[in-house]
Design a protein around this motif. Structure first.
Motif, PDB file in Angstrom:
ATOM      1  N   MET A  39      27.555  -9.676  -2.533  1.00 48.56           N
ATOM      2  CA  MET A  39      27.879  -8.134  -1.546  1.00 48.56           C
ATOM      3  C   MET A  39      28.674  -8.697  -0.862  1.00 48.56           C
ATOM      4  O   MET A  39      29.776  -7.899   0.155  1.00 48.56           O
ATOM      5  CB  MET A  39      25.877  -8.137  -1.599  1.00 48.56           C
ATOM      6  CG  MET A  39      25.290  -7.209  -2.449  1.00 48.56           C
ATOM      7  SD  MET A  39      23.970  -6.797  -1.788  1.00 48.56           S
ATOM      8  CE  MET A  39      24.269  -5.526  -0.476  1.00 48.56           C
ATOM      9  N   TYR A  93      27.468  -6.323   4.130  1.00 50.48           N
ATOM     10  CA  TYR A  93      27.185  -5.432   4.977  1.00 50.48           C
ATOM     11  C   TYR A  93      26.904  -4.822   6.539  1.00 50.48           C
ATOM     12  O   TYR A  93      26.319  -5.811   7.211  1.00 50.48           O
ATOM     13  CB  TYR A  93      25.585  -5.409   4.317  1.00 50.48           C
ATOM     14  CG  TYR A  93      25.100  -6.496   4.105  1.00 50.48           C
ATOM     15  CD1 TYR A  93      24.013  -7.123   4.726  1.00 50.48           C
ATOM     16  CD2 TYR A  93      25.213  -7.677   3.085  1.00 50.48           C
ATOM     17  CE1 TYR A  93      23.479  -8.529   4.713  1.00 50.48           C
ATOM     18  CE2 TYR A  93      24.735  -9.055   2.500  1.00 50.48           C
ATOM     19  CZ  TYR A  93      23.513  -8.949   3.364  1.00 50.48           C
ATOM     20  OH  TYR A  93      23.550 -10.023   3.527  1.00 50.48           O
ATOM     21  N   LYS A 123      30.819   2.483   4.292  1.00 49.86           N
ATOM     22  CA  LYS A 123      31.212   3.391   2.546  1.00 49.86           C
ATOM     23  C   LYS A 123      32.489   2.813   3.015  1.00 49.86           C
ATOM     24  O   LYS A 123      33.326   1.772   1.829  1.00 49.86           O
ATOM     25  CB  LYS A 123      31.015   4.549   2.586  1.00 49.86           C
ATOM     26  CG  LYS A 123      31.309   5.013   0.729  1.00 49.86           C
ATOM     27  CD  LYS A 123      30.370   4.426   0.052  1.00 49.86           C
ATOM     28  CE  LYS A 123      30.912   4.383  -2.024  1.00 49.86           C
ATOM     29  NZ  LYS A 123      30.368   3.849  -2.558  1.00 49.86           N
ATOM     30  N   LYS A 160      28.546  -3.372   1.750  1.00 50.43           N
ATOM     31  CA  LYS A 160      27.778  -2.772   0.395  1.00 50.43           C
ATOM     32  C   LYS A 160      26.330  -2.307   0.955  1.00 50.43           C
ATOM     33  O   LYS A 160      25.525  -2.201  -0.150  1.00 50.43           O
ATOM     34  CB  LYS A 160      27.541  -4.173  -0.209  1.00 50.43           C
ATOM     35  CG  LYS A 160      29.091  -4.490  -1.024  1.00 50.43           C
ATOM     36  CD  LYS A 160      30.122  -3.733  -1.861  1.00 50.43           C
ATOM     37  CE  LYS A 160      30.731  -3.355  -2.286  1.00 50.43           C
ATOM     38  NZ  LYS A 160      32.204  -4.605  -1.655  1.00 50.43           N
ATOM     39  N   LEU A 217      24.825   2.633  -1.594  1.00 50.11           N
ATOM     40  CA  LEU A 217      24.438   1.305  -0.649  1.00 50.11           C
ATOM     41  C   LEU A 217      22.746   0.986  -1.203  1.00 50.11           C
ATOM     42  O   LEU A 217      22.084   1.493  -0.959  1.00 50.11           O
ATOM     43  CB  LEU A 217      24.974   1.668   1.148  1.00 50.11           C
ATOM     44  CG  LEU A 217      26.670   1.587   1.411  1.00 50.11           C
ATOM     45  CD1 LEU A 217      27.457   2.576   0.719  1.00 50.11           C
ATOM     46  CD2 LEU A 217      26.501   1.725   2.796  1.00 50.11           C
ATOM     47  N   LYS A 218      22.853  -0.119  -0.830  1.00 50.07           N
ATOM     48  CA  LYS A 218      21.970  -0.797  -0.979  1.00 50.07           C
ATOM     49  C   LYS A 218      21.538  -1.038   0.504  1.00 50.07           C
ATOM     50  O   LYS A 218      21.815  -0.450   1.722  1.00 50.07           O
ATOM     51  CB  LYS A 218      21.842  -2.425  -1.503  1.00 50.07           C
ATOM     52  CG  LYS A 218      22.316  -2.552  -2.382  1.00 50.07           C
ATOM     53  CD  LYS A 218      22.753  -3.834  -3.244  1.00 50.07           C
ATOM     54  CE  LYS A 218      22.449  -3.365  -4.529  1.00 50.07           C
ATOM     55  NZ  LYS A 218      22.628  -4.918  -4.668  1.00 50.07           N
TER      56      LYS A 218
END
Length: 605
Positions: A45, A48, A88, A93, A142-143
């Protein structure tokens, strides 16, 4: 005819044997410790977002005392999709939300306390920031992760066994009501003064035992088995030991099992991990885009610039760590415009610098490999699961790169195949000038690689480059390499002697002719040595030692001052940050017969 037939048979047999040998060469054995598949996916990833939002936002606080009024929480334009769309566009991520910070206020309508969003003006008490953000993340791909502070400065029963049950009840709510969670954050700040139901006192807990964290790990295994658990010592990922957003260039993804706990006093160790660790716990670098973690109007002109954010990317993601960048939500419930512009600007800068891999059109040769499946071709195929590997007993190796014409380079990437463990202990990068290989000078040590190492350096131009792996824990497993040219690179590599202000020291006397020992007066972190030779007594090859005890110094670096005879300028040596009171420069070689170390300048930083 019989002779020709016999010769053909022998050639065929040899070819068959070679093909069979290639076919039978298997992957290297793991070099423990190794990551779980979920830890590998987490590492991929790279970047984030972190969101700090709550009562502190509306009361101009960083650590709420636990007594802020619920009616103050009223974001009139809250739009979680604006947050996620910003992330985004910036290539992030995922996002981790502070569902409950130390003040005890909950951003979801928990049934275990009234001190939550249900009793605020937001959406007339029907809002649920946790649920809204989880849904937006799912919508935009997205996580989603959650932060739940173990410390609670609001609850009267904090510090009692009952609070532990309260904590786990809330944790269960978050793990069962909001879909898949990629990371759960347990902060290391625990115990201290607080409101505590009006008691307004200081409370102390045993950080090792009070929360019974093994119980949390078991709950996560049952309810969110793929979630990565963050805390000072993991077990999924670890705090990097600072809140400035960087890891040391030497960064092992290991910790000694059971040693690091919440509030671990030797937190500086976490910046590089434990080289002798027996548990895979990679580093996560946390930093805010502003000076504070929560939004403050007074910081609107103090947002980190694109240059600053880009530098942090190279020193976190480029140092075998992940970057979690805090984006505080303002009082309207939005990501502030300057924060958004600079975040997206960072992403565009990084993409522009690292998008054109010059090695795609270069010839690449390796010193050896363990078979066709592990050849040089794997190094630029954009497939992480293929890798160049050496034979089991080969712990060193070279990758030689040849361009069709002289090519400018000032960025490089190296990636290890970490499912089989982290291996590289020392490497160097060189470029060819005429018939001579010269070192590419970095502003940091070239030791570990890990999942990804990104290198920045002053632009060089050459037809040939060479990556030399000089030491490794096991045979080499290199997944990808890259070389890039960023024409508008911002960093400076010019060292001005007048700006080198080292630590204060006294020279230990007596010293032998080939040794200079410096006493810094007290133990402190050191990571570099600067040496400018005098007209005589010029050191050509060196070893540097450091430590807290003069009788037990450890070698931290060794090497050559290249071309110092012809160009006796200030030399820089970077090494793994080390806690030391004494630093020693030992000359292993001189360029003349005067075997007494002499210098115009000697500094330690």
């Amino acid at each position: 005819m019989k002779r020709k037939l016999l010769l053909f048979t022998l050639i065929l047999a040899a070819a068959s044997t070679r093909c069979l040998a290639d076919h039978q060469v298997g992957a290297p054995a793991p070099c423990y410790p190794i990551p779980t598949p979920d830890q590998v996916e987490w590492q991929k990833m790279q970047t984030y977002a972190f969101i700090h939002f709550g009562l502190n936002t509306f009361n101009d606080r960083e650590w709420g005392y636990g007594d802020s009024k619920l009616e103050t929480f009223n974001p009139t334009k809250a739009n979680v999709e604006q947050w996620v769309q910003t992330f985004k566009k910036a290539g992030l991520k995922g996002v981790v939300l502070t569902c409950k910070h130390h003040d005890g206020f909950c951003l979801w309508p928990t049934k275990y306390t009234d001190y939550c969003i249900r009793n605020t003006p937001y959406k007339d008490g029907k809002g649920d920031i946790v649920g809204e953000l989880s849904a937006a993340c799912k919508k935009y791909g997205l996580k989603f992760g959650v932060y739940l502070s173990p410390w609670d400065r609001h609850q009267a029963f904090y510090g009692t066994p009952f609070y532990v049950e309260y904590f786990y009840s809330q944790l269960r709510e978050l793990l069962t009501k909001y879909g898949d969670i990629f990371e759960i954050w347990f902060d290391g700040a625990n115990g201290g003064d607080g409101w505590y139901g009006g008691a307004k006192e200081k409370r102390t807990i045993d950080r090792r035992t009070y929360y019974d964290f093994p119980r949390a790990y078991k709950m996560l295994d049952e309810l969110q088995p793929h979630a990565i658990i963050f805390s000072d010592g993991g077990p999924g990922c670890r705090w990097v030991g600072n809140e400035k957003g960087y890891a040391f260039a030497t960064n092992w993804s290991f910790l000694r099992k059971g040693e690091v706990y919440a509030g671990y006093p030797n937190h500086w160790e976490l910046q590089s991990g434990h080289a002798d660790g027996d548990q895979w716990v990679p580093a996560e670098c946390d930093v805010s885009i502003r000076p504070g973690w929560f939004y403050h109007d007074s910081e609107n002109n103090k947002v980190k610039s694109v240059d600053q954010l880009t530098d942090l990317y190279y020193r976190s993601v480029g140092h075998n760590a992940n970057l979690i960048l805090n984006m505080p939500v303002d009082k309207e419930g939005l990501i502030y415009k300057t924060d958004s512009i600079n975040l997206i600007g960072m992403h565009k800068r990084i993409v522009s610098e690292l998008s054109n891999n010059l090695l795609k059109k270069a010839s690449i040769k390796v010193s050896s490999s363990r078979g066709k499946a592990f050849s040089a071709k794997t190094l630029t195929d954009d497939d992480y699961d293929t890798y160049w590997a050496t034979a089991d007993n080969v712990l060193t190796g070279d990758i030689t790169i040849r361009f069709k014409q002289p090519t400018k380079v000032n960025r490089m990437k190296i990636m290890e195949y970490i499912p089989l463990g982290q291996r590289v202990k020392k490497f160097s990068v060189e470029y060819k000038v005429g018939s001579q290989w010269l070192p590419v000078k970095m502003k940091e040590e070239t030791t570990t690689v890990g999942y990804q190492r990104l290198l920045r350096f002053k632009t060089i131009e050459s037809k040939e480059l060479r990556i030399r792996f000089l030491d490794s824990r096991a045979c080499l497993t290199i997944s990808e390499i890259g070389a890039y040219y960023a024409p508008n690179a911002k960093e400076s590599y010019e060292v001005k002697e007048s700006e080198i202000k080292g630590l204060d020291y006294t020279k230990v006397s007596p010293s032998e002719g080939d040794v200079v020992t410096l006493d810094l007066g007290k133990p402190q972190m050191v990571s570099s040595l600067y040496y400018k030779p005098a007209a005589t007594g010029i050191v050509s090859h060196y070893k540097i030692y450091a430590g807290e005890d003069l009788g037990h110094l450890k070698e931290v670096s060794s090497g050559e001052f290249s071309n110092i005879r012809n160009n006796p300028i200030l030399q820089e040596v970077f090494f793994t940050p080390t806690r030391a009171r004494y630093v020693q420069l030992k000359a292993v070689g001189f360029i003349n017969d005067d075997h007494q170390v002499r210098y115009e300048k000697l500094a330690v930083k």
